[in-house]
Design a protein around this motif. Structure first.
Motif, PDB file in Angstrom:
ATOM      1  N   GLU A  39     105.812  52.789  42.473  1.00  0.00           N
ATOM      2  CA  GLU A  39     104.571  52.426  41.767  1.00  0.00           C
ATOM      3  C   GLU A  39     104.424  53.229  40.475  1.00  0.00           C
ATOM      4  O   GLU A  39     103.981  52.716  39.446  1.00  0.00           O
ATOM      5  CB  GLU A  39     103.350  52.661  42.673  1.00  0.00           C
ATOM      6  CG  GLU A  39     103.187  51.568  43.733  1.00  0.00           C
ATOM      7  CD  GLU A  39     102.235  51.972  44.875  1.00  0.00           C
ATOM      8  OE1 GLU A  39     102.009  51.145  45.763  1.00  0.00           O
ATOM      9  OE2 GLU A  39     101.735  53.123  44.857  1.00  0.00           O
ATOM     10  N   ARG A  40     104.821  54.512  40.544  1.00  0.00           N
ATOM     11  CA  ARG A  40     104.760  55.343  39.338  1.00  0.00           C
ATOM     12  C   ARG A  40     105.704  54.820  38.262  1.00  0.00           C
ATOM     13  O   ARG A  40     105.359  54.772  37.082  1.00  0.00           O
ATOM     14  CB  ARG A  40     105.116  56.791  39.689  1.00  0.00           C
ATOM     15  CG  ARG A  40     104.028  57.462  40.505  1.00  0.00           C
ATOM     16  CD  ARG A  40     104.467  58.809  41.041  1.00  0.00           C
ATOM     17  NE  ARG A  40     103.386  59.367  41.878  1.00  0.00           N
ATOM     18  CZ  ARG A  40     103.444  60.522  42.514  1.00  0.00           C
ATOM     19  NH1 ARG A  40     104.522  61.265  42.429  1.00  0.00           N
ATOM     20  NH2 ARG A  40     102.427  60.944  43.225  1.00  0.00           N
ATOM     21  N   VAL A  41     106.891  54.446  38.704  1.00  0.00           N
ATOM     22  CA  VAL A  41     107.873  53.915  37.740  1.00  0.00           C
ATOM     23  C   VAL A  41     107.341  52.615  37.127  1.00  0.00           C
ATOM     24  O   VAL A  41     107.438  52.403  35.908  1.00  0.00           O
ATOM     25  CB  VAL A  41     109.246  53.692  38.414  1.00  0.00           C
ATOM     26  CG1 VAL A  41     110.210  52.983  37.453  1.00  0.00           C
ATOM     27  CG2 VAL A  41     109.847  55.022  38.873  1.00  0.00           C
ATOM     28  N   ASP A  42     106.730  51.763  37.971  1.00  0.00           N
ATOM     29  CA  ASP A  42     106.173  50.511  37.445  1.00  0.00           C
ATOM     30  C   ASP A  42     105.099  50.790  36.389  1.00  0.00           C
ATOM     31  O   ASP A  42     105.046  50.132  35.346  1.00  0.00           O
ATOM     32  CB  ASP A  42     105.571  49.683  38.594  1.00  0.00           C
ATOM     33  CG  ASP A  42     106.669  49.072  39.478  1.00  0.00           C
ATOM     34  OD1 ASP A  42     107.809  48.892  38.968  1.00  0.00           O
ATOM     35  OD2 ASP A  42     106.403  48.796  40.656  1.00  0.00           O
ATOM     36  N   LEU A  43     104.246  51.783  36.685  1.00  0.00           N
ATOM     37  CA  LEU A  43     103.191  52.164  35.750  1.00  0.00           C
ATOM     38  C   LEU A  43     103.796  52.635  34.417  1.00  0.00           C
ATOM     39  O   LEU A  43     103.363  52.228  33.327  1.00  0.00           O
ATOM     40  CB  LEU A  43     102.375  53.306  36.388  1.00  0.00           C
ATOM     41  CG  LEU A  43     100.967  53.550  35.889  1.00  0.00           C
ATOM     42  CD1 LEU A  43     100.117  52.290  35.995  1.00  0.00           C
ATOM     43  CD2 LEU A  43     100.312  54.680  36.711  1.00  0.00           C
ATOM     44  N   LEU A  44     104.820  53.486  34.534  1.00  0.00           N
ATOM     45  CA  LEU A  44     105.501  53.992  33.340  1.00  0.00           C
ATOM     46  C   LEU A  44     106.116  52.844  32.546  1.00  0.00           C
ATOM     47  O   LEU A  44     105.991  52.785  31.317  1.00  0.00           O
ATOM     48  CB  LEU A  44     106.589  54.992  33.744  1.00  0.00           C
ATOM     49  CG  LEU A  44     107.385  55.630  32.589  1.00  0.00           C
ATOM     50  CD1 LEU A  44     106.527  56.620  31.807  1.00  0.00           C
ATOM     51  CD2 LEU A  44     108.630  56.350  33.111  1.00  0.00           C
ATOM     52  N   ARG A  45     106.726  51.914  33.250  1.00  0.00           N
ATOM     53  CA  ARG A  45     107.361  50.783  32.563  1.00  0.00           C
ATOM     54  C   ARG A  45     106.332  49.931  31.829  1.00  0.00           C
ATOM     55  O   ARG A  45     106.606  49.407  30.745  1.00  0.00           O
ATOM     56  CB  ARG A  45     108.150  49.926  33.559  1.00  0.00           C
ATOM     57  CG  ARG A  45     109.486  50.552  33.928  1.00  0.00           C
ATOM     58  CD  ARG A  45     110.249  49.728  34.942  1.00  0.00           C
ATOM     59  NE  ARG A  45     111.580  50.300  35.174  1.00  0.00           N
ATOM     60  CZ  ARG A  45     112.272  50.156  36.293  1.00  0.00           C
ATOM     61  NH1 ARG A  45     111.760  49.451  37.310  1.00  0.00           N
ATOM     62  NH2 ARG A  45     113.464  50.695  36.416  1.00  0.00           N
TER      63      ARG A  45
END
Lengths: 507, 507
Positions: free
Chosen positions: B5-11
């Motif tokens: 989820e963090r990676v998705d947010l960053l993306r």
């Protein structure tokens, strides 16, 4: 003219041209280790004949830097001249760049022949000098101007090195280089290093004593493989080279060629193996990039054909060594044998091999105390006669079409002291310790050097030279990047690399 | 939030800002080895807790590079996330810079927080990216923006490290640094490295877990010694520092300070230990020069007072280890002892020493198979209970006012297999081989590493970490420049240097 008269003459010219300090190196424009006598400016100006030296001359001082192999020799050869020896890489001595900076006045002028210094060295020097706003003139060859009986450059012909020896055709080698250029986004790659050029094009020559290389440069692009060489040298190879799409250009044509490539090209070469004069002539429109010589590692990793050849040549060469030792032991004390005779005898014995070309380096035949000088070489003026006692050190090798050899033997000729036995045994222990090494792929030689040093260090002894070096294939007897020495250099061992194993005790 | 989820947010943010690739490093602005949790961006975004990692995130890929110490751990911690592990320095894997260049489109945009990358790394990256005209944005801290429960920076006070421990006053140390600056014609020298700053000013703090350092920068000129630090941290030391002519400045004031020095100054710092953000803010009117951290070698060569203290502290610490082993052997199997308990017990025992401050690194207590993970650390979620059989590996140390210790012991708790005996003996042989080394002054650790590896390599085994490292004096447990490992780094051993000796078998 004596050395001091030559220095006086040089100082006169320096004064006329407003030069505060003049630097002389041991290098030719190709950074050749043992450059042709034509470029032996150091010997001309100082009388020193060792293979490594840097000279700095000012109004009041004449200094010569060299390394541990040559301390004894330099001390002897510089005696009675203006020159003082400086120890390279010694904790107590200052390096020549720092010394040059300190001795030259603010806003002063230093000069050297830019063709005889690498880009890397020149940049380091310029950086030092900039701290005192000292300018460096690189197009002034003062020594070339005063050197009357200067040896000519060789006119020897270049010949094709047959594929049955080389094992890989030049098209294939060039294509491997182009692969790297593509990967690294390099438009043009300049090679100045003579053994790399000889390897890449499967050519050999005879411009450098005991080497099989020839004076030339190479530029590789995706479209062209250009060889810059005097046309009369290459006449025997024109047809074959044309067949491999190698184009021939004049020896001094590299800067013009690069500047005609169009704008904004990425031009790469090895800063440590290219001369600063060429670098300085490259148009500022290009981007210049420093890379490790691409061909060096390719060349160092011998292919199967080369390895097969190397095994064969070393078996034959060993037989010649046995023949030589037999002759020596049978004749020592019965006829006069001097150190100079050894070299000739070895050439005579090796010379009978159908593939023999020349020695691979100047034979070191050093009797008793002379062996304490690393890289000693007997001269017509000074040599010893060999007696049936003590040690004779013989370090010699041959250039053959199917490989290059380098063999050191310490030969017992009669009674030896217990100290000599101890030293001989220690050297053998060092050699065996290294020979038996088990090591990981990718290790650098500095680690393995520990194994050779250990028996020495445990006895509070050391030797002031490397333990082993790469050996060329019908090429230079010293070849990188791999090496076994205390020098901390990353050059991972890879499959196919070949190294010598030569620890020693020098006293 | 999960890692994915963090990676998705960053993306999402990357998409908004037109960023093709985002890089995350493990470093704080001082290139601290084990940086405070406040800067543990890597853990936040990937869940990986090892001390070395570089993360690259694009629209489609999430990659994490780490070294051999952490392959097992990374594999475990990244399981079930977007992340794929990449092996650093492995012949088969591509380095992150090359990968980043290849994956980003021509004229693309890459970004990272410039305070978390060294000047050296950033320059290498920019050089790679320039081959495809990729731009690098360095002032975008995307992760800082999405990290809600981010740990605060510490507010711990700085204290004076008494001269009876340090052995040399700060005026004397500063004067030695100024001597080098004069010699090298440097106008201003910037230090970002926290242990160098603590050593230079005889100050200690507690901003980094298990270290005694504090967040700060230093600039030394011939006229000034400026310490850049939050004023509330330094309040206890103001008077003493003023007495030694140290001026205090705000923590983030370095670029302004340098730019106010006047024009054409030569500003020097160690490119590998300074962050790129500060570098990028230095006015182009100045000349910037890369030097090896001047204070590092001074700090590494312990003075007589320090050596005396180090001997004392190691004797006391060894007694604590004996006490600990006695407790362990008497109680194992009788009461429940877990890996987590070991760490607490060691703090309890060492904590009774009047000079004890904290552990010098997170204790590694690894039972049986866990010891195969280098730098394993037990967690509340995953730990083993120790039984009266096999091996327990304990690698621990203490920060004391009079020194820093680092001790590894493999403790036999009961029956062990013949393989374990063989491995234990091999490790001991490695240790003894290194401990008995006789070596020349000026040798680098890579040579001595061979002595430790030899027993392993002869048995076709290896360990994927260094053998020894410098140890600080009431400072970082890892300290350069000296080192004993296969890494080919020139860092000559000098009198007063101290190193650990810790070979091992990990299986």
């Amino acid at each position: 003219m004596t050395v001091n008269e030559r220095v006086d003459l040089l100082r006169g010219l320096m004064g006329e041209k407003g030069i505060d300090a003049y630097i002389v190196t041991k290098f030719d424009p190709h950074m050749t280790e043992d450059s042709p006598e034509h470029y032996n400016y150091v010997k001309f100006i100082s009388g020193f004949t060792g293979s490594n030296a840097t000279v700095l001359i000012t109004k009041d001082e004449a200094l010569l830097w060299t390394d541990g192999r040559y301390f004894v020799q330099a001390h002897r050869q510089l005696k009675g001249t203006y020159f003082k020896m400086q120890k390279e890489n010694s904790p107590k001595s200052v390096d020549y760049k720092t010394y040059a900076r300190d001795i030259t006045p603010q806003n002063g002028v230093m000069a050297l022949n830019g063709a005889t210094i690498s880009v890397f060295e020149a940049m380091g020097l310029i950086d030092k000098l900039s701290q005192k706003d000292i300018s460096l003139q690189i197009d002034i060859d003062l020594i070339g101007g005063i050197w009357e009986d200067r040896p000519e450059l060789s006119n020897n012909k270049v010949f094709i090195h047959d594929i049955k020896y080389a094992g890989e055709c030049r098209q294939e080698k060039i294509s491997r280089v182009r692969g790297v250029l593509k990967e690294e986004s390099i438009d043009a790659y300049v090679i100045s290093s003579l053994d790399d050029i000889a390897w890449l094009f499967n050519l050999r020559g005879n411009d450098v004593p005991n080497n099989t290389t020839f004076a030339s440069y190479v530029v590789i692009t995706q479209e062209d493989a250009a060889l810059f060489v005097h046309s009369d040298k290459i006449s025997d190879c024109v047809e074959e080279l044309a067949g491999s799409h190698v184009t021939l250009k004049p020896y001094d044509g590299v800067p013009d060629y690069l500047n005609s490539l169009g704008k904004d090209k990425i031009i790469a070469f090895d800063n440590r193996r290219s001369n600063y004069l060429i670098y300085s002539k490259i148009s500022s429109g290009h981007k210049v990039r420093d890379i490790k010589e691409i061909t060096s590692e390719m060349k160092a990793c011998k292919n199967k054909v080369e390895i097969e050849n190397i095994k064969n040549v070393n078996i034959r060469d060993s037989a010649y060594m046995v023949r030589f030792i037999k002759w020596l032991k049978e004749n020592v004390g019965k006829q006069e044998i001097t150190e100079l005779d050894i070299s000739e005898k070895l050439i005579e014995i090796r010379g009978k091999d159908k593939n023999y070309l020349s020695p691979s380096f100047k034979t070191i035949a050093a009797y008793m105390g002379n062996a304490a000088m690393m890289h000693y070489s007997a001269t017509e003026e000074s040599y010893s006669t060999i007696k049936p006692e003590g040690f004779l050190l013989v370090d010699s090798g041959g250039q053959y079409l199917d490989g290059t050899t380098d063999v050191t033997r310490t030969i017992v000729l009669g009674s030896v002291s217990s100290e000599m036995k101890r030293d001989y045994t220690l050297t053998l222990k060092s050699n065996i310790s290294l020979a038996r090494a088990v090591f990981l792929k990718g290790v650098s030689g500095v680690m393995l050097d520990m194994l050779a040093r250990q028996p020495m260090w445990n006895n509070l002894m050391d030797y002031k030279c490397g333990t082993g070096h790469g050996i060329g294939f019908c090429l230079n007897v010293h070849e990188g990047p791999q090496n076994i020495s205390t020098r901390v250099i990353a050059a991972p061992f890879k499959e196919g690399m070949i190294l010598s194993n030569e620890p020693g005790v020098y006293r």
